[in-house]
Design an enzyme around this catalytic site. Sequence first.
Site, PDB file in Angstrom:
ATOM      1  N   ASP A 226       0.862  -1.182   0.000  1.00  0.00           N
ATOM      2  CA  ASP A 226       0.000   0.000   0.000  1.00  0.00           C
ATOM      3  C   ASP A 226       0.901   1.235   0.000  1.00  0.00           C
ATOM      4  OD1 ASP A 226      -2.845   1.174   0.511  1.00  0.00           O
ATOM      5  OD2 ASP A 226      -1.557   2.180   1.979  1.00  0.00           O
ATOM      6  N   GLU A 321      -2.188  -1.810  -5.889  1.00  0.00           N
ATOM      7  CA  GLU A 321      -3.460  -1.207  -6.259  1.00  0.00           C
ATOM      8  C   GLU A 321      -3.349  -0.503  -7.603  1.00  0.00           C
ATOM      9  OE1 GLU A 321      -5.939   0.258  -2.511  1.00  0.00           O
ATOM     10  OE2 GLU A 321      -3.907   1.052  -2.492  1.00  0.00           O
ATOM     11  N   CYS A 374     -12.099  -4.462   6.900  1.00  0.00           N
ATOM     12  CA  CYS A 374     -11.379  -5.017   8.041  1.00  0.00           C
ATOM     13  C   CYS A 374     -10.626  -6.259   7.591  1.00  0.00           C
ATOM     14  CB  CYS A 374     -12.347  -5.347   9.174  1.00  0.00           C
ATOM     15  SG  CYS A 374     -11.575  -6.129  10.603  1.00  0.00           S
ATOM     16  N   CYS A 377     -12.266  -9.510   9.831  1.00  0.00           N
ATOM     17  CA  CYS A 377     -13.609 -10.074   9.601  1.00  0.00           C
ATOM     18  C   CYS A 377     -14.203  -9.662   8.271  1.00  0.00           C
ATOM     19  CB  CYS A 377     -14.540  -9.662  10.743  1.00  0.00           C
ATOM     20  SG  CYS A 377     -14.794  -7.869  10.879  1.00  0.00           S
ATOM     21  N   CYS A 393     -12.226  -1.497  13.957  1.00  0.00           N
ATOM     22  CA  CYS A 393     -13.375  -2.274  13.499  1.00  0.00           C
ATOM     23  C   CYS A 393     -14.376  -2.407  14.648  1.00  0.00           C
ATOM     24  CB  CYS A 393     -12.923  -3.646  13.010  1.00  0.00           C
ATOM     25  SG  CYS A 393     -14.289  -4.668  12.386  1.00  0.00           S
ATOM     26  N   CYS A 396     -15.260  -6.715  15.113  1.00  0.00           N
ATOM     27  CA  CYS A 396     -14.352  -7.660  15.766  1.00  0.00           C
ATOM     28  C   CYS A 396     -13.349  -6.964  16.683  1.00  0.00           C
ATOM     29  CB  CYS A 396     -13.612  -8.498  14.732  1.00  0.00           C
ATOM     30  SG  CYS A 396     -12.503  -7.541  13.666  1.00  0.00           S
ATOM     31  N   ASP A 403      -2.806   1.862   7.043  1.00  0.00           N
ATOM     32  CA  ASP A 403      -2.076   1.385   5.866  1.00  0.00           C
ATOM     33  C   ASP A 403      -1.717  -0.091   5.986  1.00  0.00           C
ATOM     34  OD1 ASP A 403      -2.222   3.950   4.851  1.00  0.00           O
ATOM     35  OD2 ASP A 403      -0.315   4.553   5.735  1.00  0.00           O
TER      36      ASP A 403
END
Length: 472
Positions: A226, A321, A374, A377, A393, A396, A403
């Site tokens: 990333d 990406e 996330c 989960c 999150c 969870c 990042d």
Amino acid sequence: MKRYEPPAGWAVQAYKFALDPTEAQVGGLRRNTGAARFAYNHMLRRTCAVKAQRAAEVSYDVAEADLTPWQGWSLPDLRRTWNEAKQWVAPWWHECSKEAYNTGLANLSAALGNWHASRTGARKGRRMGWPRPKRKHARRSARFTTGAIRLDPDNRHVVLPRLGRIRSHESTRKLSRRVQAGTAKILSATVTEAAGRWFCSFQVAVRRTVGRPTHAPRSGRVVGVDVGIKRLAVLSTGEMVPNPAPFTAALKKLAKAQRRAARKVGPYDPVAKRKRTPSNRWCRAQATVARLHGTAQAVRADSWHQLTTRLAQQFDTVVVEDLHVAGMVRNRKLARSLTDAAPATLRRHLAYKAGWYGATLHIADRWYPSSKTCSGCQTVKPKLSLAERTFDCTACDLSLDRDVNAARNLAALVRHVDLELPGDAKTGRGACVRPVRPAPAGRAVGREASRPVQPVNVVRQRTAADHALSNA
């Protein structure tokens, strides 16, 4: 100009070396690069004159058969016309290599072809305008494809047509050993001037043995990368590569140098509104500004080369990406930092380095919400502002760096692909570059994904939440 197609098992690669020419050799380099600019501008003016003449004749209802013939845009047509006129327009033509004039004509042929392709819709992207003349103090460049192009046996000199033996600032042993072993063949050499320094780039056909070097052991099979601004890149392993930000670091020196240059007598007189001869101090001040920009560019390129080479050597699969950098730069608050980080460089470098070292490059879909999802989960947040640097999150109770969470999501996208890779990609005999479009848990909205992603059949890794649901 026909593009060179290397045989099977060979690839086209560039080797760039800095030069230390003498004063006499600098004069020869400038003459040849200036000859390329002169040939480009002369034939462009001739093409414009023919175009304007035909338009005037059409306005007078001249028949099509009687119009002035078009000036051909292909390289052979431009070269033929130039050879007929060079005796009168450039009586000094014999002082420079024929490859210098061919460089300008080839560039003009490509520019006119791109303009026509853009005008007819055959070329994608922003519409291109009519080619403009090259300025005298712009980037100097000349390409040599024939003649004496070789490396000196002492590994400290290069030999170019009509320029002779020029000392290199660094050793050329890396390329010389390949040429002597018969695993490399020099195709052409291009000399350029950047920030007051001269460089020679050799275009070489190299026979490569795809594989991982012995000094780069494997540290993992899949890694997600990333890219960012504060950090150059964040890996799914938790490593955070710092961003040197070379342009930001040079801002104070650059501002001081530009203020000094603004006080000098430049090439334009704003009072009389006409051109004038710039002073020597103005030229020296502009050279100082150019050196600062060149240093920042070199630091940025070195940082990306070190990172991408390490990723291609140490990992079997790299996931990145598909960023829309051109759209991101429109944000005026982030434009300077984004340009300084150059995030699009990661994908461009890995596209060819993955093939060198037998790695596989995967490109995630542009609309995949990697930062909002996330990694524990797979719950997608409806909104995540740029100011939130920690991902929390609510499903969870996972809390980690934003990042790092995005990098882990990218790595999780292709963990199932190991079972579907072709034989060549499994054994490391070439790079497999493929897009990856995941199926999100729901529609992602906000900055990172502004439209829904069409679901596809993608097998993702089963999490603890999946096991709990299946056992219930």
